[in-house]
Scaffold this motif. Structure first.
Motif, PDB file in Angstrom:
ATOM      1  N   LEU A 241       9.388   5.855 -15.414  1.00 60.37           N
ATOM      2  CA  LEU A 241      10.392   6.896 -15.627  1.00 60.37           C
ATOM      3  C   LEU A 241      10.415   7.359 -17.083  1.00 60.37           C
ATOM      4  O   LEU A 241      10.981   8.402 -17.402  1.00 60.37           O
ATOM      5  CB  LEU A 241      11.778   6.394 -15.217  1.00 60.37           C
ATOM      6  CG  LEU A 241      11.997   6.226 -13.710  1.00 60.37           C
ATOM      7  CD1 LEU A 241      13.267   5.438 -13.439  1.00 60.37           C
ATOM      8  CD2 LEU A 241      12.063   7.595 -13.021  1.00 60.37           C
ATOM      9  N   TRP A 242       9.795   6.564 -17.945  1.00 61.11           N
ATOM     10  CA  TRP A 242       9.690   6.942 -19.359  1.00 61.11           C
ATOM     11  C   TRP A 242       8.264   7.374 -19.705  1.00 61.11           C
ATOM     12  O   TRP A 242       7.871   7.359 -20.854  1.00 61.11           O
ATOM     13  CB  TRP A 242      10.169   5.798 -20.258  1.00 61.11           C
ATOM     14  CG  TRP A 242      11.655   5.819 -20.428  1.00 61.11           C
ATOM     15  CD1 TRP A 242      12.361   6.415 -21.437  1.00 61.11           C
ATOM     16  CD2 TRP A 242      12.645   5.259 -19.554  1.00 61.11           C
ATOM     17  NE1 TRP A 242      13.712   6.263 -21.243  1.00 61.11           N
ATOM     18  CE2 TRP A 242      13.919   5.552 -20.092  1.00 61.11           C
ATOM     19  CE3 TRP A 242      12.575   4.538 -18.352  1.00 61.11           C
ATOM     20  CZ2 TRP A 242      15.106   5.144 -19.481  1.00 61.11           C
ATOM     21  CZ3 TRP A 242      13.758   4.141 -17.748  1.00 61.11           C
ATOM     22  CH2 TRP A 242      14.994   4.434 -18.313  1.00 61.11           C
ATOM     23  N   THR A 243       7.505   7.815 -18.686  1.00 63.16           N
ATOM     24  CA  THR A 243       6.181   8.384 -18.922  1.00 63.16           C
ATOM     25  C   THR A 243       6.310   9.607 -19.838  1.00 63.16           C
ATOM     26  O   THR A 243       7.214  10.430 -19.662  1.00 63.16           O
ATOM     27  CB  THR A 243       5.532   8.826 -17.589  1.00 63.16           C
ATOM     28  OG1 THR A 243       5.333   7.679 -16.766  1.00 63.16           O
ATOM     29  CG2 THR A 243       4.187   9.507 -17.834  1.00 63.16           C
TER      30      THR A 243
ATOM     31  N   CYS B 230      23.430  17.258 -18.951  1.00 68.26           N
ATOM     32  CA  CYS B 230      24.661  16.491 -19.137  1.00 68.26           C
ATOM     33  C   CYS B 230      24.447  15.380 -20.155  1.00 68.26           C
ATOM     34  O   CYS B 230      25.298  15.136 -21.018  1.00 68.26           O
ATOM     35  CB  CYS B 230      25.120  15.891 -17.803  1.00 68.26           C
ATOM     36  SG  CYS B 230      25.946  17.067 -16.723  1.00 68.26           S
ATOM     37  N   ILE B 231      23.287  14.704 -20.045  1.00 72.15           N
ATOM     38  CA  ILE B 231      23.009  13.577 -20.945  1.00 72.15           C
ATOM     39  C   ILE B 231      22.426  14.068 -22.268  1.00 72.15           C
ATOM     40  O   ILE B 231      22.993  13.837 -23.343  1.00 72.15           O
ATOM     41  CB  ILE B 231      22.029  12.585 -20.278  1.00 72.15           C
ATOM     42  CG1 ILE B 231      22.629  12.048 -18.974  1.00 72.15           C
ATOM     43  CG2 ILE B 231      21.692  11.440 -21.225  1.00 72.15           C
ATOM     44  CD1 ILE B 231      21.658  11.254 -18.136  1.00 72.15           C
ATOM     45  N   TYR B 232      21.283  14.758 -22.173  1.00 71.47           N
ATOM     46  CA  TYR B 232      20.576  15.195 -23.381  1.00 71.47           C
ATOM     47  C   TYR B 232      21.361  16.243 -24.156  1.00 71.47           C
ATOM     48  O   TYR B 232      21.554  16.126 -25.374  1.00 71.47           O
ATOM     49  CB  TYR B 232      19.202  15.734 -22.995  1.00 71.47           C
ATOM     50  CG  TYR B 232      18.434  16.332 -24.136  1.00 71.47           C
ATOM     51  CD1 TYR B 232      17.983  15.536 -25.182  1.00 71.47           C
ATOM     52  CD2 TYR B 232      18.149  17.700 -24.178  1.00 71.47           C
ATOM     53  CE1 TYR B 232      17.279  16.080 -26.247  1.00 71.47           C
ATOM     54  CE2 TYR B 232      17.442  18.252 -25.228  1.00 71.47           C
ATOM     55  CZ  TYR B 232      17.013  17.442 -26.264  1.00 71.47           C
ATOM     56  OH  TYR B 232      16.318  17.991 -27.311  1.00 71.47           O
TER      57      TYR B 232
ATOM     58  N   ILE C  56      16.930  12.268 -26.080  1.00 71.05           N
ATOM     59  CA  ILE C  56      15.857  12.337 -25.088  1.00 71.05           C
ATOM     60  C   ILE C  56      15.324  10.955 -24.743  1.00 71.05           C
ATOM     61  O   ILE C  56      14.784  10.736 -23.650  1.00 71.05           O
ATOM     62  CB  ILE C  56      14.715  13.267 -25.551  1.00 71.05           C
ATOM     63  CG1 ILE C  56      13.888  13.734 -24.339  1.00 71.05           C
ATOM     64  CG2 ILE C  56      13.825  12.589 -26.569  1.00 71.05           C
ATOM     65  CD1 ILE C  56      14.678  14.477 -23.281  1.00 71.05           C
ATOM     66  N   SER C  57      15.470   9.988 -25.643  1.00 76.04           N
ATOM     67  CA  SER C  57      15.063   8.621 -25.329  1.00 76.04           C
ATOM     68  C   SER C  57      15.882   8.080 -24.156  1.00 76.04           C
ATOM     69  O   SER C  57      15.397   7.279 -23.358  1.00 76.04           O
ATOM     70  CB  SER C  57      15.250   7.712 -26.550  1.00 76.04           C
ATOM     71  OG  SER C  57      14.372   8.097 -27.592  1.00 76.04           O
ATOM     72  N   ILE C  58      17.124   8.530 -24.069  1.00 72.26           N
ATOM     73  CA  ILE C  58      17.993   8.127 -22.962  1.00 72.26           C
ATOM     74  C   ILE C  58      17.750   8.993 -21.723  1.00 72.26           C
ATOM     75  O   ILE C  58      17.743   8.503 -20.593  1.00 72.26           O
ATOM     76  CB  ILE C  58      19.472   8.223 -23.396  1.00 72.26           C
ATOM     77  CG1 ILE C  58      19.743   7.259 -24.559  1.00 72.26           C
ATOM     78  CG2 ILE C  58      20.412   7.938 -22.229  1.00 72.26           C
ATOM     79  CD1 ILE C  58      21.093   7.442 -25.214  1.00 72.26           C
ATOM     80  N   ALA C  59      17.502  10.284 -21.933  1.00 73.90           N
ATOM     81  CA  ALA C  59      17.412  11.238 -20.820  1.00 73.90           C
ATOM     82  C   ALA C  59      16.002  11.458 -20.284  1.00 73.90           C
ATOM     83  O   ALA C  59      15.818  12.264 -19.373  1.00 73.90           O
ATOM     84  CB  ALA C  59      18.000  12.583 -21.266  1.00 73.90           C
ATOM     85  N   ASN C  60      14.988  10.762 -20.790  1.00 73.67           N
ATOM     86  CA  ASN C  60      13.602  11.002 -20.385  1.00 73.67           C
ATOM     87  C   ASN C  60      13.375  10.984 -18.871  1.00 73.67           C
ATOM     88  O   ASN C  60      12.645  11.832 -18.340  1.00 73.67           O
ATOM     89  CB  ASN C  60      12.662   9.995 -21.056  1.00 73.67           C
ATOM     90  CG  ASN C  60      11.209  10.419 -20.991  1.00 73.67           C
ATOM     91  OD1 ASN C  60      10.745  11.228 -21.789  1.00 73.67           O
ATOM     92  ND2 ASN C  60      10.461   9.879 -20.029  1.00 73.67           N
ATOM     93  N   PRO C  61      13.967  10.036 -18.108  1.00 71.62           N
ATOM     94  CA  PRO C  61      13.741  10.045 -16.652  1.00 71.62           C
ATOM     95  C   PRO C  61      14.137  11.361 -15.979  1.00 71.62           C
ATOM     96  O   PRO C  61      13.468  11.815 -15.053  1.00 71.62           O
ATOM     97  CB  PRO C  61      14.622   8.887 -16.161  1.00 71.62           C
ATOM     98  CG  PRO C  61      14.671   7.953 -17.321  1.00 71.62           C
ATOM     99  CD  PRO C  61      14.737   8.849 -18.527  1.00 71.62           C
ATOM    100  N   THR C  62      15.195  11.997 -16.463  1.00 70.39           N
ATOM    101  CA  THR C  62      15.615  13.265 -15.867  1.00 70.39           C
ATOM    102  C   THR C  62      14.594  14.360 -16.144  1.00 70.39           C
ATOM    103  O   THR C  62      14.354  15.228 -15.299  1.00 70.39           O
ATOM    104  CB  THR C  62      16.992  13.693 -16.413  1.00 70.39           C
ATOM    105  OG1 THR C  62      16.898  13.952 -17.826  1.00 70.39           O
ATOM    106  CG2 THR C  62      18.022  12.610 -16.189  1.00 70.39           C
TER     107      THR C  62
END
Length: 309
Positions: free
Chosen positions: A182-184, A93-95, A136-142
């Motif tokens: 969450l941004w690992t 949805c985000i990425y 992906i910078s925004i969606a990384n936690p997912t």
């Protein structure tokens, strides 16, 4: 979308984002069993002799796409093949919405509003690279939660699972490891997704543009099918090494950095490890791209704005 060829299609950003998210989520639902098999293969280290004196090394647990899927289904149940579907849908949805929805506006920005004729391939690659990195910078936690859930195999009796579900995973990671956790893997994830997005969107756009210039071809399902397969193949060829590093970093906290993961993988498993799971990865990305682009081309028609009369 990739491929507003011929007459210019007028779709708002909200319409592109929604159509892209719908198409990406549908493709995710259809292909996540292949993704789960791919992640398990990538996280599987080379197996050495089980004990000193063994004549031959132990066989790896997972072997091949179908073998891996069968092992997972046999040991954990068929539903385990859809592990990570909830964060997977969050991710798409985000990425998916951002990387595809932003592609046409960013491509237009790079070529300039007065550009006439075919867009150069270099501009397509730059636009897709940019939107992939932003999304992906925004969606990384997912992505992190999805891989953590997919990586967990069959546990011994009495051993509790690390996470009961996607929301529990988000909460526990933030609480126990810190919000930044969450941004690992953000570095390899940005590299991987920017590169793969550039390969997917630019190649789809370019292949579709080329096919439409051939006699007998038109903007229909056959053209979308060939363009989607081409996009998936190019994406896997260029993205597999960073995909393996990303999966290992997110699935195993033993690595200190992207470089550390790369060096240890190369040293312990050899260069071919960076293409471990290539066939399931292509089966996954090839089928994912075909389903996503075929769906997108149809869904976005619902969001075309009619010219004012």
């Amino acid at each position: 979308m990739p491929g507003d060829h011929g007459s210019k299609v007028d779709i708002s950003f909200a319409g592109r984002f929604t159509a892209s998210a719908i198409a990406a989520c549908f493709a995710e639902i259809c292909t996540i069993p292949l993704d789960t098999a791919k992640v398990r293969l990538q996280l599987q280290k080379n197996v050495v002799a089980a004990a000193a004196g063994d004549a031959a090394p132990a066989l790896p647990k997972y072997r091949g796409l179908l073998g891996t899927a069968a092992t997972i289904a046999r040991e954990e149940g068929a539903a385990a093949l859809w592990k990570g579907i909830v964060p997977g849908l969050h991710r798409q949805c985000i990425y998916g919405g951002l990387r595809i929805g932003l592609y046409e506006p960013v491509k237009s920005f790079y070529v300039g509003k007065d550009h006439v004729g075919d867009v150069p391939l270099s501009k397509k690659i730059a636009a897709a690279f940019t939107t992939g990195a932003i999304a992906i910078s925004i969606a990384n936690p997912t992505d992190l939660v999805k891989i953590r859930l997919q990586a967990e195999g069959k546990l011994a009796p009495g051993v509790p699972r690390r996470y009961t579900g996607a929301m529990d995973a988000y909460s526990k990671i933030a609480r126990q490891e810190g919000i930044a956790a969450l941004w690992t893997g953000l570095g390899p994830n940005v590299a991987r997704n920017a590169i793969i997005n550039a390969a997917e969107l630019a190649s789809y756009d370019q292949v579709k543009q080329t096919i439409l210039k051939l006699p007998g071809f038109k903007d229909d399902v056959v053209t979308h099918l060939f363009a989607g397969l081409g996009a998936g193949f190019f994406a896997v060829c260029v993205g597999s090494p960073v995909d393996v590093v990303k999966s290992r970093m997110m699935g195993d906290s033993a690595y200190k950095s992207t470089l550390d993961c790369f060096v240890k993988t190369l040293k312990n498993d050899g260069p071919l490890a960076f293409y471990k799971g290539f066939l399931p990865n292509f089966a996954r990305l090839g089928s994912w791209n075909v389903i996503m682009f075929l769906t997108l081309e149809q869904v976005q028609k619902l969001f075309v704005r009619k010219p004012a009369s």
